[in-house]
Design an enzyme around this catalytic site. Structure first.
Site, PDB file in Angstrom:
ATOM      1  N   HIS A 116     109.556  75.910  24.663  1.00 32.45           N
ATOM      2  CA  HIS A 116     110.122  75.290  25.872  1.00 32.45           C
ATOM      3  C   HIS A 116     110.251  76.360  26.956  1.00 32.45           C
ATOM      4  CE1 HIS A 116     112.758  72.884  28.455  1.00 32.45           C
ATOM      5  NE2 HIS A 116     112.359  71.860  27.743  1.00 32.45           N
TER       6      HIS A 116
ATOM      7  N   ASP B 299     110.601  66.710  21.608  1.00 31.17           N
ATOM      8  CA  ASP B 299     109.465  65.894  21.145  1.00 31.17           C
ATOM      9  C   ASP B 299     109.152  66.065  19.668  1.00 31.17           C
ATOM     10  OD1 ASP B 299     108.297  66.664  24.326  1.00 31.17           O
ATOM     11  OD2 ASP B 299     108.698  64.631  23.632  1.00 31.17           O
TER      12      ASP B 299
END
Ligand code: SDX
Length: 431
Positions: free
Chosen positions: A308, A365
């Site tokens: 991320h 996700d």
């Protein structure tokens, strides 16, 4: 201690103002840099660039903190629901009982699409990706609304109506996109169903039989929507703000957000994670071969659902979804080999120096697809679910720009590195 930055350039020294946010984040304000120095800044991927100040969401990537309007995501996940959280994100405070009723009634009042929209759905080929349908049909829906076609920027008296319309209709369009992609008859929303239940009804009921709404399924999907509701200036939200800054209407700006979200590095990752887990499962790999490939730059593979730009610690949403995964699967008496593979992958990656050194952790996700698969959402709809969840965040960011008196069109600069002065060459002289 001065809160100015000093800059030495070409033998001259400059001072630049700085600002500090309510959570003590600091920025150097370079708004006057080019005018004063002739220099601009360059920042690949905007990793060090703030495009705005915002009051909506706060993330501390090092501590794994996510708060909507100051409220920790863990509290909202445990105590709130998607529509109440959507109100919080858009309007800045948790709604009173009366405010929530007005908002909920508006969502019901605006849940139907114009009946002629079905002709647009008929134009798509079976198998068209629902994200392509969603982005185009949000704009198509706006064509049926005179106020959107003659959009009033700024103090728009009807803005709350458009908030409700878009929040409600993105769900109807999404369900219709799915039905169209499967060649199934469209199922209309019910007046007495709440938001998430109505979505499942429109997705899975048949003209002759209503879909059975298991409470654990409705709750799990509502949690998924809530966890995706906003996330600072991510790729798709920045896209919405970019389009909004030109004073385009709310629907056009959010349709652009859908397109940005679709990419596999962003919202498309949830579909890519399931495809990755399925590939590992079918190949009989226990995950170790895939992890080796994901570390090899030449393999073209990444550990999807990992890493991320902001979180250099666990994504708090991933932690919540992982717990919910176990709960939902046990309540539905489902065992999913892909969940076992996901857990093994996470365990192995979190011990692997490649991932540890780069501070790569599971993101939102990584596990969300497992829950969606368990409740029957088809994999091609995973990113559409993300878009429905993110809609309140996109709307809130649009509202923030529109209500900012000094908002300007977003127009970044560049450094040109192409050919210097060149001249036209008649075709016969070209080689
Ligand atoms: C979302 O921004 C948001 O807030 C997004 C989001 C939201 O709510 O809106 O949180 C939703 O988009 C989550 C992210 C979903 N995407 C994925 O899961 C795709 C896989 N992840 C990567 O593509 C990547 O981690 C990103 C896109 C998420 C972040 O990319 P960055 O910040 O540009 O980081 P990078 O690509 O520069 O990676 C730094 C290093 C590189 O190695 P080196 O060049 O230093 O040797 O880490 C490596 C990368 O190769 N790396 C990975 C990896 N992610 C980063 N290596 C293998 N697998 C991965 N998943």
């Amino acid at each position: 201690m001065s809160n100015e930055a000093k800059l030495e350039l070409d033998g001259k020294s400059y001072t630049l103002p700085t600002l500090t946010g309510s959570e003590h984040e600091k920025a150097v304000d370079v708004s006057a840099l080019r005018a004063n120095t002739g220099y601009i800044t360059i920042d690949d991927g905007y990793g060090n660039t703030g495009s705005c100040v915002s009051n909506i969401t706060f993330i501390d990537g090092d501590k794994g903190i996510l708060r909507y309007r100051g409220i920790p995501i863990e509290e909202l996940a445990e105590k709130s629901n998607f529509i109440e959280t959507a109100y919080l994100i858009i309007y800045g405070t948790l709604p009173t009982r009366a405010q929530l009723k007005v908002f909920s009634d508006q969502l019901t009042d605006h849940q139907f699409l114009h009946e002629d929209m079905k002709y647009h759905f008929q134009g798509f080929p079976t198998g068209a990706h629902p994200m392509a349908i969603l982005s185009s049909m949000i704009n198509a829906a706006s064509c049926f609304d005179e106020g959107l076609m003659n959009w009033k920027w700024g103090k728009n008296q009807q803005f709350d109506t458009y908030v409700a319309k878009l929040t409600s209709q993105v769900r109807t369009i999404a369900a219709y996109s799915y039905r169209k992609s499967k060649g199934l008859p469209l199922i209309y929303p019910k007046q007495d169903y709440k938001y998430t239940a109505n979505f499942l009804h429109m997705m899975f009921s048949m003209p002759y039989e209503d879909f059975e709404l298991k409470p654990e399924v409705v709750k799990a999907l509502d949690l998924i929507f809530l966890l995706h509701a906003d996330h600072e200036q991510n790729c798709s939200t920045s896209t919405v703000r970019m389009v909004a800054s030109s004073q385009a209407n709310l629907f056009a700006s959010c349709a652009a957000g859908v397109c940005a979200l679709w990419g596999p590095l962003h919202g498309g990752a949830n579909q890519a994670v399931l495809e990755m887990l399925d590939e590992i499962h079918r190949s009989g790999d226990d995950g170790s071969k895939f992890i080796t490939a994901a570390k090899d730059k030449n393999s073209g593979k990444k550990l999807m659902g990992f890493g991320h730009r902001v979180y250099k610690n666990h994504d708090p949403r991933a932690k919540i979804i992982k717990v919910a995964c176990d709960e939902v699967l046990s309540k539905l008496h489902i065992t999913d080999p892909l969940l076992d593979i996901a857990k093994k992958l996470e365990e192995a990656a979190l011990k692997d120096p490649y991932f540890v050194e780069r501070k790569l952790y599971p993101n939102v996700d990584f596990y969300s697809g497992i829950i969606m698969r368990a409740i029957g959402i088809p994999v091609e709809m995973f990113t559409v679910i993300f878009a429905i969840g993110r809609m309140p965040g996109w709307i809130a960011n649009y509202k923030e720009i529109m209500e900012e008196p000094k908002s300007r069109i977003y127009r970044p600069r560049q450094i040109y590195t192409g050919k210097t002065m060149n001249h036209y060459l008649p075709i016969e002289q070209r080689k």
